[in-house]
Design a protein around this motif. Structure first.
Motif, PDB file in Angstrom:
ATOM      1  N   ALA A 123       0.945  -1.176  -0.096  1.00 26.53           N
ATOM      2  CA  ALA A 123       0.148  -0.342   0.072  1.00 26.53           C
ATOM      3  C   ALA A 123       1.043   1.296   0.108  1.00 26.53           C
ATOM      4  CB  ALA A 123      -0.937   0.352   1.102  1.00 26.53           C
ATOM      5  N   GLY A 124       2.138   0.701  -0.836  1.00 22.93           N
ATOM      6  CA  GLY A 124       3.056   2.360  -0.084  1.00 22.93           C
ATOM      7  C   GLY A 124       3.995   2.590  -1.534  1.00 22.93           C
ATOM      8  N   ILE A 125       4.416   3.012  -2.146  1.00 20.84           N
ATOM      9  CA  ILE A 125       5.378   3.482  -2.512  1.00 20.84           C
ATOM     10  C   ILE A 125       7.213   3.927  -1.502  1.00 20.84           C
ATOM     11  CG2 ILE A 125       5.141   6.204  -3.041  1.00 20.84           C
ATOM     12  CD1 ILE A 125       6.135   5.215  -5.789  1.00 20.84           C
ATOM     13  N   LEU A 126       7.725   3.453  -2.097  1.00 22.23           N
ATOM     14  CA  LEU A 126       9.294   3.249  -1.515  1.00 22.23           C
ATOM     15  C   LEU A 126      10.038   4.322  -1.718  1.00 22.23           C
ATOM     16  CD1 LEU A 126       9.962  -0.474  -0.671  1.00 22.23           C
ATOM     17  CD2 LEU A 126       8.533   1.301   0.632  1.00 22.23           C
ATOM     18  N   TYR A 141      -1.870   5.332  -8.030  1.00 19.29           N
ATOM     19  CA  TYR A 141      -2.763   5.736  -6.917  1.00 19.29           C
ATOM     20  C   TYR A 141      -3.647   4.963  -6.306  1.00 19.29           C
ATOM     21  CZ  TYR A 141      -5.046   8.707  -3.524  1.00 19.29           C
ATOM     22  OH  TYR A 141      -5.885   9.048  -2.330  1.00 19.29           O
ATOM     23  N   GLU A 142      -4.858   4.555  -7.526  1.00 19.81           N
ATOM     24  CA  GLU A 142      -5.462   3.866  -7.330  1.00 19.81           C
ATOM     25  C   GLU A 142      -5.186   2.387  -6.674  1.00 19.81           C
ATOM     26  OE1 GLU A 142      -8.125   4.533 -10.529  1.00 19.81           O
ATOM     27  OE2 GLU A 142      -8.417   6.521 -10.081  1.00 19.81           O
ATOM     28  N   ARG A 143      -3.936   2.164  -7.322  1.00 14.32           N
ATOM     29  CA  ARG A 143      -4.137   0.651  -6.916  1.00 14.32           C
ATOM     30  C   ARG A 143      -3.255   0.334  -5.983  1.00 14.32           C
ATOM     31  NH1 ARG A 143       0.648   0.276 -11.196  1.00 14.32           N
ATOM     32  NH2 ARG A 143       1.751   0.392  -9.232  1.00 14.32           N
ATOM     33  N   LEU A 144      -3.011   1.673  -5.147  1.00 12.11           N
ATOM     34  CA  LEU A 144      -1.833   1.807  -3.602  1.00 12.11           C
ATOM     35  C   LEU A 144      -2.928   1.524  -2.809  1.00 12.11           C
ATOM     36  CD1 LEU A 144       0.814   3.549  -4.277  1.00 12.11           C
ATOM     37  CD2 LEU A 144       0.876   0.981  -4.196  1.00 12.11           C
ATOM     38  N   ALA A 145      -4.125   2.083  -3.428  1.00 12.22           N
ATOM     39  CA  ALA A 145      -5.216   3.048  -1.826  1.00 12.22           C
ATOM     40  C   ALA A 145      -6.326   1.918  -2.028  1.00 12.22           C
ATOM     41  CB  ALA A 145      -5.952   3.933  -2.908  1.00 12.22           C
ATOM     42  N   GLU A 146      -6.155   1.369  -3.146  1.00 11.07           N
ATOM     43  CA  GLU A 146      -6.921  -0.364  -3.150  1.00 11.07           C
ATOM     44  C   GLU A 146      -6.284  -1.406  -1.932  1.00 11.07           C
ATOM     45  OE1 GLU A 146      -8.581  -3.527  -5.706  1.00 11.07           O
ATOM     46  OE2 GLU A 146      -7.733  -2.198  -6.631  1.00 11.07           O
ATOM     47  N   LYS A 147      -5.373  -1.630  -1.886  1.00 10.14           N
ATOM     48  CA  LYS A 147      -4.670  -2.160  -0.964  1.00 10.14           C
ATOM     49  C   LYS A 147      -4.664  -1.596   0.909  1.00 10.14           C
ATOM     50  CE  LYS A 147      -2.855  -5.449  -4.296  1.00 10.14           C
ATOM     51  NZ  LYS A 147      -3.667  -6.381  -4.397  1.00 10.14           N
ATOM     52  N   ALA A 148      -5.169   0.062   0.990  1.00 12.72           N
ATOM     53  CA  ALA A 148      -4.978   0.603   2.055  1.00 12.72           C
ATOM     54  C   ALA A 148      -5.416   0.163   3.111  1.00 12.72           C
ATOM     55  CB  ALA A 148      -4.721   2.195   1.915  1.00 12.72           C
TER      56      ALA A 148
END
Length: 374
Positions: A309-312, A335-342
């Motif tokens: 859920a994050g970008i490193l 953004y939406e791909r990471l937000a979906e995992k949050a």
């Protein structure tokens, strides 16, 4: 079990470790254990809703007196209470506990070793000189992340056999009073959020430089909001902001209430936390729990906590931080791909499960201590 807990971290305003002590204690109580909380001075006014427990409040205010309390009054009271196990939730154990009492210590980080220059000298020397004897006398050692466990094994090889990893849980942040309007903080548009004490380890100067290098169109659309109390060695933060010509697009909220913090998370576009070092990093999962992704660092515990859920980014490289900020600000697919995992990432961290695992470690420590007595 009769569990004694060093509650000194609840005598100051609430921090990440203070929240850890409070929540873990609360959930141990919910699991039916009898708690004894030992304080060198009265709990801080910020600390509300203490778990059901016997409170042992002494009168040893200040750093030096607190160290004396930890080696004299604390073990004396613990012996009187007939504890089964004593838990040091933050790097410390009394050296001379009653030999019948099992003892467990939790280690959150080794900042004193890996990032010593980012600490106040008093805290650095305290951890440097008191962590080793605490680990030595412990029947069990708990690390809050795999990253911390790996550093512990390298620094103290003898602790490997008694070392376990127990992740903290996620606290639903909510206040007892309504939050202030965002406009009261000068927030009048979408924003990137930073949460944490304003201190060198949080890498704020590089974050500001990276934000300043973004295209002006992005900065006009997205403020950078820095939420947290003033730490140390960043007294010139406003001057640094002015030097980067960011006065119109950076907001400093100062220390905020839980109600205000919950609102800041829920309304943010994403969290930016490119710390130089974190033992765990509570803001990562707090942000994820509201459905927003995070930008965080590719070192210490942050990759394992951020999960998918994050970008490193490389926290030493301003351009790497800039690239991460721009990616989350402009690449909607990312953004939406990471937000979906949050939210699913945040759900991995549960206080009741943490307390259950710690309870098992306590039971093993008690059995080990009983075996020695036998």
């Amino acid at each position: 079990m009769k569990i004694g807990i060093d509650a000194r971290n609840l005598t100051t305003s609430m921090t990440g470790i203070g929240r850890y002590v409070l929540e873990m204690s609360r959930h141990l109580a919910l699991r039916g254990h009898q708690l004894y909380l030992y304080f060198p001075q009265p709990p801080h006014e910020d600390v509300r809703d203490l778990p059901p427990a016997q409170l042992r409040v002494a009168r040893f205010p200040g750093g030096v007196k607190r160290m004396i309390w930890a080696q004299t009054e604390l073990p004396r009271r613990a012996a009187q209470d007939g504890l089964d196990v004593f838990w040091g939730p933050a790097h410390r154990l009394p050296s001379f506990l009653d030999r019948r009492i099992a003892r467990v210590v939790t280690i959150h980080d080794l900042v004193w070793k890996d990032m010593a220059a980012t600490m106040r000298w008093q805290t650095r020397m305290g951890d440097r000189w008191l962590m080793k004897p605490g680990i030595a006398v412990a029947d069990a050692v708990v690390a809050v992340s795999k990253a911390t466990a790996n550093v512990l094994k390298a620094q103290f090889p003898g602790c490997s056999e008694k070392l376990s990893v127990v992740y903290p849980g996620l606290t639903a942040i909510q206040g007892v009073v309504p939050p202030k309007p965002l406009l009261s903080f000068g927030i009048d548009r979408s924003y990137i959020l930073f949460v944490g004490t304003l201190e060198p380890r949080k890498n704020l100067l590089r974050l500001l430089q990276a934000y300043a290098s973004l295209p002006e169109t992005i900065r006009q659309e997205l403020l950078l909001v820095l939420a947290g109390g003033q730490g140390w060695r960043l007294g010139g933060l406003r001057e640094h902001i002015a030097g980067l010509h960011l006065e119109s697009s950076v907001r400093l909220t100062g220390y905020v209430s839980d109600a205000d913090l919950a609102q800041l998370y829920s309304q943010a576009r994403f969290l930016a936390m490119p710390s130089l070092y974190e033992g765990f990093g509570f803001p990562i999962i707090e942000a994820n729990s509201t459905g927003i992704p995070v930008l965080t660092s590719n070192r210490s515990s942050m990759p394992e906590v951020a999960g998918e859920a994050g970008i490193l980014v490389d926290p030493d490289d301003v351009q790497s931080i800039r690239g991460g900020l721009e990616g989350l600000a402009t690449n909607m697919a990312l953004y939406e791909r990471l937000a979906e995992k949050a939210k699913s990432n945040a759900s991995r961290f549960d206080w009741m499960e943490s307390a259950r695992q710690l309870e098992q470690i306590f039971a093993r420590a008690i059995a080990k201590r009983s075996g020695w007595r036998g």
